[in-house]
Design an enzyme around this catalytic site. Sequence first.
Site, PDB file in Angstrom:
ATOM      1  N   GLU A   1      -3.495 -37.315  38.916  1.00  0.00           N
ATOM      2  CA  GLU A   1      -3.643 -35.925  39.388  1.00  0.00           C
ATOM      3  C   GLU A   1      -5.048 -35.347  39.131  1.00  0.00           C
TER       4      GLU A   1
ATOM      5  N   TYR B   1      -6.781 -35.485  36.314  1.00  0.00           N
ATOM      6  CA  TYR B   1      -7.032 -35.042  34.943  1.00  0.00           C
ATOM      7  C   TYR B   1      -8.016 -35.991  34.242  1.00  0.00           C
TER       8      TYR B   1
ATOM      9  N   ARG C   1       1.088 -42.824  33.762  1.00  0.00           N
ATOM     10  CA  ARG C   1       1.119 -42.249  35.123  1.00  0.00           C
ATOM     11  C   ARG C   1      -0.213 -42.554  35.789  1.00  0.00           C
TER      12      ARG C   1
ATOM     13  N   HIS D   1      -5.424 -32.652  41.914  1.00  0.00           N
ATOM     14  CA  HIS D   1      -5.110 -31.236  42.179  1.00  0.00           C
ATOM     15  C   HIS D   1      -6.102 -30.606  43.158  1.00  0.00           C
TER      16      HIS D   1
ATOM     17  N   GLN E   1       8.365 -21.575  45.041  1.00  0.00           N
ATOM     18  CA  GLN E   1       8.300 -20.121  44.845  1.00  0.00           C
ATOM     19  C   GLN E   1       8.610 -19.661  43.417  1.00  0.00           C
TER      20      GLN E   1
HETATM   21  P1  FAD Z   1      19.962 -11.366  54.824  1.00  0.00           P
HETATM   22  O1  FAD Z   1      19.566 -12.763  54.710  1.00  0.00           O
HETATM   23  O2  FAD Z   1      19.283 -10.540  55.843  1.00  0.00           O
HETATM   24  O3  FAD Z   1      21.531 -11.323  55.067  1.00  0.00           O
HETATM   25  C1  FAD Z   1      22.232 -10.153  55.366  1.00  0.00           C
HETATM   26  C2  FAD Z   1      23.527 -10.517  56.064  1.00  0.00           C
HETATM   27  O4  FAD Z   1      24.327  -9.354  56.157  1.00  0.00           O
HETATM   28  C3  FAD Z   1      23.352 -11.026  57.469  1.00  0.00           C
HETATM   29  O5  FAD Z   1      23.970 -12.280  57.619  1.00  0.00           O
HETATM   30  C4  FAD Z   1      24.015  -9.959  58.333  1.00  0.00           C
HETATM   31  O6  FAD Z   1      24.649 -10.513  59.480  1.00  0.00           O
HETATM   32  C5  FAD Z   1      25.030  -9.369  57.387  1.00  0.00           C
HETATM   33  N1  FAD Z   1      25.449  -7.996  57.698  1.00  0.00           N
HETATM   34  C6  FAD Z   1      24.657  -6.905  57.818  1.00  0.00           C
HETATM   35  N2  FAD Z   1      25.431  -5.823  58.053  1.00  0.00           N
HETATM   36  C7  FAD Z   1      26.715  -6.223  58.076  1.00  0.00           C
HETATM   37  C8  FAD Z   1      27.965  -5.566  58.268  1.00  0.00           C
HETATM   38  N3  FAD Z   1      28.032  -4.261  58.459  1.00  0.00           N
HETATM   39  N4  FAD Z   1      29.078  -6.308  58.254  1.00  0.00           N
HETATM   40  C9  FAD Z   1      29.052  -7.647  58.052  1.00  0.00           C
HETATM   41  N5  FAD Z   1      27.887  -8.315  57.859  1.00  0.00           N
HETATM   42  C10 FAD Z   1      26.739  -7.614  57.864  1.00  0.00           C
HETATM   43  N6  FAD Z   1      12.381 -16.213  51.903  1.00  0.00           N
HETATM   44  C11 FAD Z   1      11.955 -17.057  51.008  1.00  0.00           C
HETATM   45  O7  FAD Z   1      12.204 -16.866  49.824  1.00  0.00           O
HETATM   46  N7  FAD Z   1      11.246 -18.162  51.349  1.00  0.00           N
HETATM   47  C12 FAD Z   1      10.960 -18.445  52.621  1.00  0.00           C
HETATM   48  O8  FAD Z   1      10.306 -19.448  52.897  1.00  0.00           O
HETATM   49  C13 FAD Z   1      11.420 -17.577  53.618  1.00  0.00           C
HETATM   50  N8  FAD Z   1      11.158 -17.814  54.901  1.00  0.00           N
HETATM   51  C14 FAD Z   1      11.628 -16.965  55.839  1.00  0.00           C
HETATM   52  C15 FAD Z   1      11.354 -17.225  57.169  1.00  0.00           C
HETATM   53  C16 FAD Z   1      11.822 -16.391  58.149  1.00  0.00           C
HETATM   54  C17 FAD Z   1      11.506 -16.695  59.573  1.00  0.00           C
HETATM   55  C18 FAD Z   1      12.596 -15.258  57.796  1.00  0.00           C
HETATM   56  C19 FAD Z   1      13.129 -14.339  58.868  1.00  0.00           C
HETATM   57  C20 FAD Z   1      12.850 -14.975  56.487  1.00  0.00           C
HETATM   58  C21 FAD Z   1      12.362 -15.818  55.489  1.00  0.00           C
HETATM   59  N9  FAD Z   1      12.563 -15.575  54.144  1.00  0.00           N
HETATM   60  C22 FAD Z   1      12.137 -16.440  53.212  1.00  0.00           C
HETATM   61  C23 FAD Z   1      13.196 -14.325  53.686  1.00  0.00           C
HETATM   62  C24 FAD Z   1      14.635 -14.513  53.254  1.00  0.00           C
HETATM   63  O9  FAD Z   1      15.356 -15.204  54.240  1.00  0.00           O
HETATM   64  C25 FAD Z   1      15.236 -13.148  52.967  1.00  0.00           C
HETATM   65  O10 FAD Z   1      14.492 -12.515  51.966  1.00  0.00           O
HETATM   66  C26 FAD Z   1      16.677 -13.247  52.527  1.00  0.00           C
HETATM   67  O11 FAD Z   1      17.456 -13.886  53.508  1.00  0.00           O
HETATM   68  C27 FAD Z   1      17.261 -11.868  52.246  1.00  0.00           C
HETATM   69  O12 FAD Z   1      18.562 -12.048  51.795  1.00  0.00           O
HETATM   70  P2  FAD Z   1      19.702 -10.960  51.940  1.00  0.00           P
HETATM   71  O13 FAD Z   1      20.949 -11.665  51.543  1.00  0.00           O
HETATM   72  O14 FAD Z   1      19.320  -9.726  51.227  1.00  0.00           O
HETATM   73  O15 FAD Z   1      19.768 -10.570  53.464  1.00  0.00           O
HETATM   74  P1  NAP Z   2       5.579  -8.860  54.942  1.00  0.00           P
HETATM   75  O1  NAP Z   2       5.146 -10.099  54.289  1.00  0.00           O
HETATM   76  O2  NAP Z   2       5.657  -7.625  54.164  1.00  0.00           O
HETATM   77  O3  NAP Z   2       4.607  -8.657  56.169  1.00  0.00           O
HETATM   78  C1  NAP Z   2       4.726  -7.604  57.041  1.00  0.00           C
HETATM   79  C2  NAP Z   2       3.518  -7.574  57.987  1.00  0.00           C
HETATM   80  O4  NAP Z   2       3.644  -6.485  58.836  1.00  0.00           O
HETATM   81  C3  NAP Z   2       2.212  -7.440  57.267  1.00  0.00           C
HETATM   82  O5  NAP Z   2       1.293  -8.335  57.858  1.00  0.00           O
HETATM   83  C4  NAP Z   2       1.823  -5.991  57.488  1.00  0.00           C
HETATM   84  O6  NAP Z   2       0.406  -5.994  57.560  1.00  0.00           O
HETATM   85  C5  NAP Z   2       2.494  -5.660  58.796  1.00  0.00           C
HETATM   86  N1  NAP Z   2       2.933  -4.273  58.910  1.00  0.00           N
HETATM   87  C6  NAP Z   2       3.533  -3.502  57.972  1.00  0.00           C
HETATM   88  N2  NAP Z   2       3.801  -2.284  58.457  1.00  0.00           N
HETATM   89  C7  NAP Z   2       3.373  -2.267  59.744  1.00  0.00           C
HETATM   90  C8  NAP Z   2       3.386  -1.283  60.751  1.00  0.00           C
HETATM   91  N3  NAP Z   2       3.893  -0.086  60.561  1.00  0.00           N
HETATM   92  N4  NAP Z   2       2.841  -1.603  61.934  1.00  0.00           N
HETATM   93  C9  NAP Z   2       2.319  -2.822  62.142  1.00  0.00           C
HETATM   94  N5  NAP Z   2       2.287  -3.796  61.218  1.00  0.00           N
HETATM   95  C10 NAP Z   2       2.817  -3.521  60.024  1.00  0.00           C
HETATM   96  O7  NAP Z   2       6.998  -9.065  55.599  1.00  0.00           O
HETATM   97  P2  NAP Z   2       7.573 -10.146  56.584  1.00  0.00           P
HETATM   98  O8  NAP Z   2       6.527 -11.010  57.184  1.00  0.00           O
HETATM   99  O9  NAP Z   2       8.443  -9.351  57.491  1.00  0.00           O
HETATM  100  O10 NAP Z   2       8.468 -11.028  55.660  1.00  0.00           O
HETATM  101  C11 NAP Z   2       9.626 -10.466  55.039  1.00  0.00           C
HETATM  102  C12 NAP Z   2       9.836 -11.098  53.714  1.00  0.00           C
HETATM  103  O11 NAP Z   2      10.253 -12.439  53.889  1.00  0.00           O
HETATM  104  C13 NAP Z   2       8.556 -11.114  52.917  1.00  0.00           C
HETATM  105  O12 NAP Z   2       8.652 -10.236  51.819  1.00  0.00           O
HETATM  106  C14 NAP Z   2       8.379 -12.512  52.492  1.00  0.00           C
HETATM  107  O13 NAP Z   2       8.283 -12.631  51.080  1.00  0.00           O
HETATM  108  C15 NAP Z   2       9.600 -13.250  52.971  1.00  0.00           C
HETATM  109  N6  NAP Z   2       9.136 -14.496  53.575  1.00  0.00           N
HETATM  110  C16 NAP Z   2       8.645 -15.443  52.753  1.00  0.00           C
HETATM  111  C17 NAP Z   2       8.146 -16.597  53.265  1.00  0.00           C
HETATM  112  C18 NAP Z   2       7.610 -17.647  52.344  1.00  0.00           C
HETATM  113  O14 NAP Z   2       7.101 -18.643  52.826  1.00  0.00           O
HETATM  114  N7  NAP Z   2       7.706 -17.505  51.055  1.00  0.00           N
HETATM  115  C19 NAP Z   2       8.121 -16.799  54.628  1.00  0.00           C
HETATM  116  C20 NAP Z   2       8.616 -15.808  55.453  1.00  0.00           C
HETATM  117  C21 NAP Z   2       9.106 -14.653  54.921  1.00  0.00           C
HETATM  118  P3  NAP Z   2      -0.479  -4.673  57.729  1.00  0.00           P
HETATM  119  O15 NAP Z   2       0.261  -3.574  57.029  1.00  0.00           O
HETATM  120  O16 NAP Z   2      -1.781  -5.061  57.114  1.00  0.00           O
HETATM  121  O17 NAP Z   2      -0.578  -4.498  59.190  1.00  0.00           O
HETATM  122 FE1  SF4 Z   3      10.942 -24.987  42.760  1.00  0.00          FE
HETATM  123 FE2  SF4 Z   3      13.527 -24.372  42.997  1.00  0.00          FE
HETATM  124 FE3  SF4 Z   3      11.881 -24.103  45.099  1.00  0.00          FE
HETATM  125 FE4  SF4 Z   3      12.620 -26.524  44.186  1.00  0.00          FE
HETATM  126  S1  SF4 Z   3      13.933 -24.967  45.115  1.00  0.00           S
HETATM  127  S2  SF4 Z   3      10.569 -25.892  44.729  1.00  0.00           S
HETATM  128  S3  SF4 Z   3      12.657 -26.160  42.009  1.00  0.00           S
HETATM  129  S4  SF4 Z   3      11.786 -22.982  43.201  1.00  0.00           S
END
Ligand code: FAD
Ligand code: NAP
Ligand code: SF4
Length: 675
Positions: free
Chosen positions: A165, A167, A215, A253, A340
């Site tokens: 890595e 080191y 390693r 790294h 994460q």
């Molecule tokens: P949600 O996942 O939004 O789930 C809410 C659920 O509630 C939904 O299934 C909805 O249908 C249901 N619901 C809402 N209202 C009602 C109702 N009245 N009755 C019955 N059901 C209802 N996070 C990461 O940590 N790492 C990532 O790499 C990552 N990548 C992402 C990529 C994308 C494209 C997106 C969109 C999100 C990503 N996220 C990622 C974010 C992550 O998925 C969310 O932060 C997480 O799913 C939030 O969890 P939650 O359970 O609060 O809500």
């Molecule tokens: P986000 O990371 O908070 O990004 C939102 C984007 O929208 C920013 O680029 C912001 O930039 C813009 N924005 C905010 N207010 C706005 C407005 N009023 N008008 C126009 N642009 C606006 O949120 P997200 O991309 O929706 O993701 C949601 C959550 O999912 C995040 O918190 C993230 O942690 C999670 N997620 C994680 C991963 C991962 O790989 N770990 C991947 C996907 C999602 P400006 O305000 O500068 O315009």
């Molecule tokens: Fe790390 Fe857990 Fe994500 Fe695996 S799933 S990379 S152990 S945070």
Amino acid sequence: MTHYPHLLAPLDLGHVTLPNRVLMGSMHTGLEETKDWNRVAEFYAARARGGVGLMVTGGMAPNREGGVFPGAAGLFSDEDIANHKVVTDRVHDAGGRIAMQILHAGRYAYGPECVSASGIKSPISPFPPKELDEAGIEKQIADIVTSASRAREAGYDGVEIMGSEGYFINQFLVRHTNKREDRWGGSYENRMRLPIEIVRRTREAVGADFIIIYRLSMIDLVPDGSTFDEVVQLAQEIEKAGATIINTGIGWHEARIPTIATSVPRAAFTWVTKKLMGKVGIPVITSNRINTPEVAEEVLAGGAADMVSMARPFLADADFVAKAMAGKSDQIAPCIACNQACLDHTFSGKISSCLVNPRACFETELTITPADQPKTIGVVGAGPAGLSAAMTAAERGHQVTLFDRADDIGGQLNMARVIPGKEEFHGLVDWFRTMVAEHEISLQLGRNVAAGDLEGFDEVIIATGVVPRDPGIDGQDGPNVLSYIDVLRHKAPVGDRVAIIGAGGIGFDVAEFLVHEGESPTENLDLWREEWGIGDPSETRGGLAPEGPQPEAPARQITLLQRKAEAPGKRLGKTTGWIHRAALRMKDVKMMGGVNYEKIDAQGLHVSQGEARENPTVIEADTIILCSGQLPERTLADALEAQGVACHVIGGADVAAELDAKRAINQGTRLAATL
Ligand code: FAD
Ligand code: NAP
Ligand code: SF4
């Protein structure tokens, strides 16, 4: 008859026989630095009870100058030895075996005292190392050997000498970092002298009945790295010097090639270890992106190694091996390689944990015990927050009903899993599905729950997630505008020229989704290696392809925008953000910060720059996609509150800002642990 005959076969090391071929690889969790030795012991003992063959601790510094950061843990005193004995005793009582990793960081040590073969600063550290003289080198060797002897005194079953890595030891091996002209530099024989002397003298000091893992960096992935002939030569010398096992290290790294991120194909580097098989007589371990018993079994059955190392999978599930042995591999909480809660935490100075398993490294604090009083619990929303709350509550003996208006569980994870490079999210949703059935949770899909539907439950948990934020841009209702949900969930058609509004995690993911067409490189190792420029170390030094990265042409022309003046993607994951940025740059995605969105029309997106709204520009686009963040979906929570019905609100429904699955799962688990 076991499902995994190779993985679960014992391994005879001479003085000891390991019960299976699974090594828990070294991870720096930050636990040792807490000095809470009960907590450290419980972390390792839980994995020992889970049946892993052998564990390696996080890297221990052999001396102050070699510590990864100031104050890094090591065996410096009798008190340290006594503390570590708490850990080794607990592991042995649980029937396990544990080796201590000795990690000398050399020029990667984050401090002005750092030392190396030559005074060449690393690109990932601000501190230029001091070039060691002969006496300085002898001191480093002696400190490493002393550390191994102390490890034996502390009850460890062995040590792992970290030679990869990038080191300290690695820094002596390659000309890139070793410009010396004395007996420690110049020819390869001289550059190899350091690791050989370390292993030889360690063996002399610890005796025959002690495991020494070395390693070895098998593909450096940096310019001027080792050739594979040199790797083989070193491995053979290390064997002669007295090592028991050779473990694989992949990439320094400072390499600009991802080696363990989720977009790296599973078992992506086992072909490198396989090249060493048959060249040495001692067992060889392979590693990197092996995360299921099935993949591990295939790797071993294919002759790539004698043993597999998995590290993060043991954060996700301490019982990985026990579940594999019991034929319950579908119940193993999957490591999705997101980094994460583990590496991102380590590099932010926080204790590691796991997105999937918030109990990892918090075993003594977050306990899941049978409930005193079984209750009926209604959970609305089967996203990660609701799923983890439901699972934990059911595990504790509560009777749980889980509702979702969608026709499948997973919530937003169902959008994450369609992104090329995020295929591991499929496994996470599948695991939740298995566990919902296992815990006999009553799953009510296709149910759009209203306040009146929740009468009669002892406890109500609202996990309804989020709604997309409305950015209020003139023209956003036009036919050329879509939301990320239209694109990822409903697969709405998208034109060739695209402007993405919002460059957060979702904006980046949507861009990644749209630049690809056809097979994801994460599912095709040859394609992925071409994309990142990974060659064969037998043909080119360090294993870098001479032609460099050769990504496929982007499927679309994309512009990714944000209002903040900072570089887009700056706030993505600490250890993975650079990969997302590099991947999109390779696909010619144009990134713009500091814009104002003026309007959208048939021509595309009209923007201006800065507070003075200067430089009006039209980004010509067939499709404009809104990824402008999210707000809590509180309709149900507010309705219940209005009726005076008490409920717990978790996940995005609670706080949408900076929400991710890590927080959602953590909050759901912790709430359910208390009900
Ligand atoms: P949600 O996942 O939004 O789930 C809410 C659920 O509630 C939904 O299934 C909805 O249908 C249901 N619901 C809402 N209202 C009602 C109702 N009245 N009755 C019955 N059901 C209802 N996070 C990461 O940590 N790492 C990532 O790499 C990552 N990548 C992402 C990529 C994308 C494209 C997106 C969109 C999100 C990503 N996220 C990622 C974010 C992550 O998925 C969310 O932060 C997480 O799913 C939030 O969890 P939650 O359970 O609060 O809500
Ligand atoms: P986000 O990371 O908070 O990004 C939102 C984007 O929208 C920013 O680029 C912001 O930039 C813009 N924005 C905010 N207010 C706005 C407005 N009023 N008008 C126009 N642009 C606006 O949120 P997200 O991309 O929706 O993701 C949601 C959550 O999912 C995040 O918190 C993230 O942690 C999670 N997620 C994680 C991963 C991962 O790989 N770990 C991947 C996907 C999602 P400006 O305000 O500068 O315009
Ligand atoms: Fe790390 Fe857990 Fe994500 Fe695996 S799933 S990379 S152990 S945070």
